[in-house]
Design an enzyme around this catalytic site. Structure first.
Site, short mmCIF file in Angstrom:
data_model
loop_
_atom_site.label_atom_id
_atom_site.label_comp_id
_atom_site.label_asym_id
_atom_site.label_seq_id
_atom_site.Cartn_x
_atom_site.Cartn_y
_atom_site.Cartn_z
N GLU A 168 -29.20 12.90 35.23
CA GLU A 168 -28.33 13.62 34.41
C GLU A 168 -29.49 14.45 33.26
O GLU A 168 -30.36 14.22 32.83
CB GLU A 168 -27.38 12.71 33.64
CG GLU A 168 -26.67 11.87 34.50
CD GLU A 168 -25.36 12.46 35.05
OE1 GLU A 168 -25.37 13.61 35.26
OE2 GLU A 168 -24.46 11.77 35.48
N ASN A 198 -23.45 19.51 36.72
CA ASN A 198 -23.90 19.72 35.52
C ASN A 198 -25.36 19.97 35.65
O ASN A 198 -26.42 19.64 34.90
CB ASN A 198 -23.72 18.54 34.60
CG ASN A 198 -24.39 17.21 35.27
OD1 ASN A 198 -24.63 17.09 36.48
ND2 ASN A 198 -24.09 15.93 34.69
N HIS A 230 -27.30 18.03 37.90
CA HIS A 230 -28.13 16.82 37.92
C HIS A 230 -28.39 16.75 39.55
O HIS A 230 -27.79 17.54 40.64
CB HIS A 230 -27.46 15.47 37.75
CG HIS A 230 -26.41 15.23 38.79
ND1 HIS A 230 -25.24 14.62 38.21
CD2 HIS A 230 -26.03 15.18 39.97
CE1 HIS A 230 -24.14 14.14 39.36
NE2 HIS A 230 -24.85 14.59 40.23
N ASP A 244 -30.23 7.40 45.61
CA ASP A 244 -29.48 6.61 44.50
C ASP A 244 -28.54 5.79 45.13
O ASP A 244 -27.99 5.60 46.08
CB ASP A 244 -28.90 7.45 43.52
CG ASP A 244 -28.26 8.72 44.26
OD1 ASP A 244 -27.74 8.73 45.31
OD2 ASP A 244 -28.18 9.68 43.31
C1 F6R Z 1 -26.11 11.92 45.75
C2 F6R Z 1 -26.69 12.38 44.66
C3 F6R Z 1 -25.91 13.87 43.99
C4 F6R Z 1 -25.05 14.69 44.74
C5 F6R Z 1 -24.46 15.69 43.62
C6 F6R Z 1 -23.30 16.42 44.29
O1 F6R Z 1 -27.04 11.21 46.22
O2 F6R Z 1 -27.78 12.17 44.43
O3 F6R Z 1 -26.93 14.09 43.19
O4 F6R Z 1 -25.90 15.35 45.48
O5 F6R Z 1 -23.64 14.84 42.83
O6 F6R Z 1 -22.40 15.63 45.07
P1 F6R Z 1 -21.48 16.46 46.01
O7 F6R Z 1 -22.25 16.84 47.17
O8 F6R Z 1 -20.56 15.21 46.26
O9 F6R Z 1 -21.11 17.48 45.19
#
Ligand code: F6R
Length: 242
Positions: A143, A136, A138, A67
């Protein structure tokens, strides 16, 4: 889903890196799907170390990322393109044209999503996709409520995701409101998936992933439909799964 519980963040990073290194040795032209955020930083550091020791090469590897924020150019300090260069790409022998990340500043974002999907297809699909998980549930920026079949698309970030990511920005209002993300359908086509989670903030998402059936309320639960998923969690994140 195979579950591996390890002691802490370092042990999680070690185990993830060990598995990626193994795959890279077995298949030097591996197509790697990568994630950003805090979770994979220790894994990337270990991949850089393995490269420096001469254990692995990225010369024939191709990468795609999950992303990118809408509106951030690739050289913006908080862009995911910049993150990947700083954490991994600039420290290994990955050719400059061998990585791709959705372009958040594309004038036509719909066309950019289609381009990204076509690029993944041209690569022959993703061999190994690395994932973190949001508080959450994701994965990527899919989401809660995202259909399991979704392809690469533009998403409005939830308040909880923007809050969780505000730590990387100077002011909370600087956090972008939208992102381009691989869809759950795109992620599910990866031949193998490695999901990492560490720390007490992931405890609830991991509890739900472990105990609940697949439901769009918990995007990561889409992975239950996939035949080759390994979840590597540390004890703090895994506190509620046994
Ligand atoms: C990042 C992504 C997100 C993260 C998730 C956890 O490319 O796709 O899904 O993996 O938000 O983020 P952290 O690792 O910062 O807790």
């Amino acid at each position: 889903m195979e579950w591996i519980v390890v002691r802490d963040y370092d042990a999680m990073s070690e185990e993830a890196a060990r598995r990626i290194i193994e795959r890279m040795k077995a298949q030097p032209d591996l197509v790697l799907g990568l994630a950003t955020g805090s979770t994979p930083v220790g894994t990337y550091r270990r991949l850089v170390d393995a490269f420096r020791r001469g254990e692995i090469s990225f010369a024939r590897v191709r990468t795609v990322n999950l992303d990118e924020y809408v509106g951030l150019a690739p050289d913006h300090p908080q862009s995911y393109a910049r993150f990947m260069r700083e954490q991994l790409f600039d420290h290994v022998d990955l050719p400059a044209d061998a990585w791709d990340i959705p372009r958040g500043t594309a004038a036509d974002l719909e066309a950019e999503c289609a381009r990204y999907e076509a690029h993944i297809r041209e690569l022959g699909g993703i061999d190994l996709q690395l994932l973190g998980i949001g508080t959450n549930g994701h994965i990527g920026f899919n989401e809660p409520g995202t259909p399991f079949e979704a392809r690469t698309h533009v998403v409005a970030l939830t308040a909880s995701t923007r809050e969780a990511n505000a730590r990387f920005f100077e002011r909370p209002e600087d956090v972008p409101t939208h992102a381009v993300t691989m869809g759950l359908g795109t992620i599910l086509e990866a031949r193998e998936i490695l999901l990492l989670a560490s720390g007490p903030s992931k405890r609830e998402a991991i509890r739900r992933l472990y105990h609940e059936g697949p439901s769009p309320d918990l995007p990561a639960s889409a992975l239950k439909h996939h035949p080759r998923v390994t979840v590597i969690v540390d004890e703090a994140a895994a506190a509620d799964i046994r």
